[in-house]
Write a protein that holds these residues in place. Structure first.
Motif, PDB file in Angstrom:
ATOM      1  N   ALA A  56      55.730 129.972  27.290  1.00  0.00           N
ATOM      2  CA  ALA A  56      56.545 129.180  26.484  1.00  0.00           C
ATOM      3  C   ALA A  56      57.442 128.239  27.013  1.00  0.00           C
ATOM      4  O   ALA A  56      57.540 126.927  26.591  1.00  0.00           O
ATOM      5  N   SER A  57      57.984 128.645  28.087  1.00  0.00           N
ATOM      6  CA  SER A  57      58.781 127.923  28.812  1.00  0.00           C
ATOM      7  C   SER A  57      58.222 126.668  29.647  1.00  0.00           C
ATOM      8  O   SER A  57      58.685 125.442  29.659  1.00  0.00           O
ATOM      9  N   ASP A  58      57.233 126.886  30.268  1.00  0.00           N
ATOM     10  CA  ASP A  58      56.177 125.957  30.787  1.00  0.00           C
ATOM     11  C   ASP A  58      55.832 125.043  29.598  1.00  0.00           C
ATOM     12  O   ASP A  58      55.746 123.634  30.145  1.00  0.00           O
ATOM     13  N   TRP A  59      55.287 125.404  28.444  1.00  0.00           N
ATOM     14  CA  TRP A  59      55.016 124.225  27.493  1.00  0.00           C
ATOM     15  C   TRP A  59      56.157 123.512  26.894  1.00  0.00           C
ATOM     16  O   TRP A  59      55.782 122.399  27.028  1.00  0.00           O
ATOM     17  N   ALA A  60      57.271 124.125  26.914  1.00  0.00           N
ATOM     18  CA  ALA A  60      58.624 123.368  26.636  1.00  0.00           C
ATOM     19  C   ALA A  60      58.772 122.426  27.541  1.00  0.00           C
ATOM     20  O   ALA A  60      59.227 121.152  27.290  1.00  0.00           O
ATOM     21  N   LEU A  61      58.636 122.618  28.801  1.00  0.00           N
ATOM     22  CA  LEU A  61      58.946 121.722  29.890  1.00  0.00           C
ATOM     23  C   LEU A  61      57.945 120.479  29.716  1.00  0.00           C
ATOM     24  O   LEU A  61      58.343 119.438  29.767  1.00  0.00           O
ATOM     25  N   LEU A  62      56.497 120.718  29.563  1.00  0.00           N
ATOM     26  CA  LEU A  62      55.737 119.644  29.390  1.00  0.00           C
ATOM     27  C   LEU A  62      55.967 119.031  28.105  1.00  0.00           C
ATOM     28  O   LEU A  62      55.909 117.776  28.167  1.00  0.00           O
ATOM     29  N   ALA A  63      56.156 119.540  27.124  1.00  0.00           N
ATOM     30  CA  ALA A  63      56.841 118.656  25.951  1.00  0.00           C
ATOM     31  C   ALA A  63      57.795 118.020  25.848  1.00  0.00           C
ATOM     32  O   ALA A  63      58.128 116.761  25.280  1.00  0.00           O
ATOM     33  N   ALA A  64      58.740 118.542  26.653  1.00  0.00           N
ATOM     34  CA  ALA A  64      60.034 117.609  26.645  1.00  0.00           C
ATOM     35  C   ALA A  64      59.811 116.366  27.738  1.00  0.00           C
ATOM     36  O   ALA A  64      60.375 115.385  27.195  1.00  0.00           O
ATOM     37  N   ARG A  65      58.995 116.691  28.438  1.00  0.00           N
ATOM     38  CA  ARG A  65      58.490 115.306  29.308  1.00  0.00           C
ATOM     39  C   ARG A  65      57.920 114.480  28.431  1.00  0.00           C
ATOM     40  O   ARG A  65      58.062 113.135  28.569  1.00  0.00           O
ATOM     41  N   GLU A  66      56.855 115.036  27.854  1.00  0.00           N
ATOM     42  CA  GLU A  66      56.065 114.044  26.754  1.00  0.00           C
ATOM     43  C   GLU A  66      56.944 113.278  25.947  1.00  0.00           C
ATOM     44  O   GLU A  66      56.794 112.069  25.388  1.00  0.00           O
ATOM     45  N   ALA A  67      58.160 114.011  25.328  1.00  0.00           N
ATOM     46  CA  ALA A  67      58.918 113.679  24.492  1.00  0.00           C
ATOM     47  C   ALA A  67      60.070 112.472  24.979  1.00  0.00           C
ATOM     48  O   ALA A  67      60.792 111.904  24.261  1.00  0.00           O
ATOM     49  N   GLY A  68      59.958 112.206  26.262  1.00  0.00           N
ATOM     50  CA  GLY A  68      60.613 111.239  27.041  1.00  0.00           C
ATOM     51  C   GLY A  68      61.926 111.709  27.820  1.00  0.00           C
ATOM     52  O   GLY A  68      62.766 111.057  28.391  1.00  0.00           O
ATOM     53  N   ALA A  69      61.886 113.077  27.959  1.00  0.00           N
ATOM     54  CA  ALA A  69      63.410 113.689  28.608  1.00  0.00           C
ATOM     55  C   ALA A  69      62.924 113.345  30.028  1.00  0.00           C
ATOM     56  O   ALA A  69      62.072 113.489  30.854  1.00  0.00           O
ATOM     57  N   SER A  70      64.139 113.121  30.751  1.00  0.00           N
ATOM     58  CA  SER A  70      64.099 112.805  32.187  1.00  0.00           C
ATOM     59  C   SER A  70      64.189 114.218  32.918  1.00  0.00           C
ATOM     60  O   SER A  70      64.785 114.986  32.448  1.00  0.00           O
ATOM     61  N   LEU A  71      63.758 114.153  34.243  1.00  0.00           N
ATOM     62  CA  LEU A  71      63.981 115.303  35.022  1.00  0.00           C
ATOM     63  C   LEU A  71      65.531 115.365  35.329  1.00  0.00           C
ATOM     64  O   LEU A  71      65.938 116.892  35.273  1.00  0.00           O
ATOM     65  N   ARG A  72      66.542 114.647  35.210  1.00  0.00           N
ATOM     66  CA  ARG A  72      67.854 114.728  35.236  1.00  0.00           C
ATOM     67  C   ARG A  72      68.424 115.527  34.077  1.00  0.00           C
ATOM     68  O   ARG A  72      69.301 116.433  34.087  1.00  0.00           O
ATOM     69  N   GLN A  73      68.022 115.241  32.998  1.00  0.00           N
ATOM     70  CA  GLN A  73      68.105 115.861  31.660  1.00  0.00           C
ATOM     71  C   GLN A  73      67.722 117.206  31.709  1.00  0.00           C
ATOM     72  O   GLN A  73      68.359 118.127  31.321  1.00  0.00           O
ATOM     73  N   ILE A  74      66.381 117.619  32.086  1.00  0.00           N
ATOM     74  CA  ILE A  74      66.001 118.879  32.315  1.00  0.00           C
ATOM     75  C   ILE A  74      66.534 119.829  33.368  1.00  0.00           C
ATOM     76  O   ILE A  74      66.628 120.879  33.100  1.00  0.00           O
ATOM     77  N   ALA A  75      66.849 119.221  34.447  1.00  0.00           N
ATOM     78  CA  ALA A  75      67.381 120.183  35.552  1.00  0.00           C
ATOM     79  C   ALA A  75      68.399 121.127  35.149  1.00  0.00           C
ATOM     80  O   ALA A  75      68.289 121.999  35.796  1.00  0.00           O
ATOM     81  N   PRO A  76      69.446 120.721  34.429  1.00  0.00           N
ATOM     82  CA  PRO A  76      70.522 121.881  34.227  1.00  0.00           C
ATOM     83  C   PRO A  76      69.995 122.997  33.668  1.00  0.00           C
ATOM     84  O   PRO A  76      70.392 124.329  33.853  1.00  0.00           O
ATOM     85  N   VAL A  77      68.769 122.972  32.940  1.00  0.00           N
ATOM     86  CA  VAL A  77      68.299 124.177  32.521  1.00  0.00           C
ATOM     87  C   VAL A  77      67.728 125.131  33.328  1.00  0.00           C
ATOM     88  O   VAL A  77      67.771 126.293  33.195  1.00  0.00           O
ATOM     89  N   PHE A  78      67.278 124.541  34.470  1.00  0.00           N
ATOM     90  CA  PHE A  78      67.063 125.406  35.634  1.00  0.00           C
ATOM     91  C   PHE A  78      68.282 126.126  36.625  1.00  0.00           C
ATOM     92  O   PHE A  78      67.649 126.633  37.448  1.00  0.00           O
ATOM     93  N   GLY A  79      69.148 125.778  36.231  1.00  0.00           N
ATOM     94  CA  GLY A  79      70.414 126.450  36.671  1.00  0.00           C
ATOM     95  C   GLY A  79      71.047 125.887  37.809  1.00  0.00           C
ATOM     96  O   GLY A  79      72.308 125.851  37.959  1.00  0.00           O
ATOM     97  N   LYS A  80      70.609 124.998  38.787  1.00  0.00           N
ATOM     98  CA  LYS A  80      71.272 124.194  39.788  1.00  0.00           C
ATOM     99  C   LYS A  80      71.675 122.915  39.588  1.00  0.00           C
ATOM    100  O   LYS A  80      72.417 122.304  40.403  1.00  0.00           O
ATOM    101  N   GLY A  81      71.074 122.121  38.522  1.00  0.00           N
ATOM    102  CA  GLY A  81      71.238 120.880  38.333  1.00  0.00           C
ATOM    103  C   GLY A  81      70.374 119.944  39.145  1.00  0.00           C
ATOM    104  O   GLY A  81      70.809 118.653  39.227  1.00  0.00           O
TER     105      GLY A  81
END
Length: 115
Positions: A56-81
């Protein structure tokens, strides 16, 4: 269409619910109320649930990118920023699929035993 026609985007379980459940089950185990076989069965269920959460996490990562999220926006969810973690995960996922729909199809095929 009303909002009632769509499922909630919230996950079906939260970290707080899992931690509360864990405290309760751990106390039962300490009291000797769970056998080794029951705990092994529980371990198997948790490992399967962990795999489902990772999918589910992998799907959400792919979907977030497809929706236009940048890696900088996503990075904090991975813990280290750092963008390296989501970028590396995306790279690995893109070796198997191109988008979130293909990912769901891959999961469906795995569940049904297709290759």
């Amino acid at each position: 269409m009303s909002g009632d026609e769509y499922p909630s985007p919230e996950p079906p379980v939260t970290p707080a619910q899992i931690n509360e459940w864990l405290r309760t089950v751990a106390e039962s185990a300490r009291r000797g109320e769970l056998s080794a076989d029951e705990l092994i069965g529980l371990l198997g269920q948790l490992r399967a649930a962990s795999t489902a959460c990772a999918n589910a996490s992998d799907w959400a990562l792919l979907a977030a990118r497809e929706a236009g999220a940048s890696l900088r926006q996503i990075a904090p969810v991975f813990g280290k920023g750092y963008v390296r973690a989501p970028a590396a995960r995306l790279e690995k996922l893109h070796r198997q699929v191109l988008n979130s729909d293909q990912f769901l199809e891959l999961l469906r095929r795995k569940e049904s035993g297709e290759s």
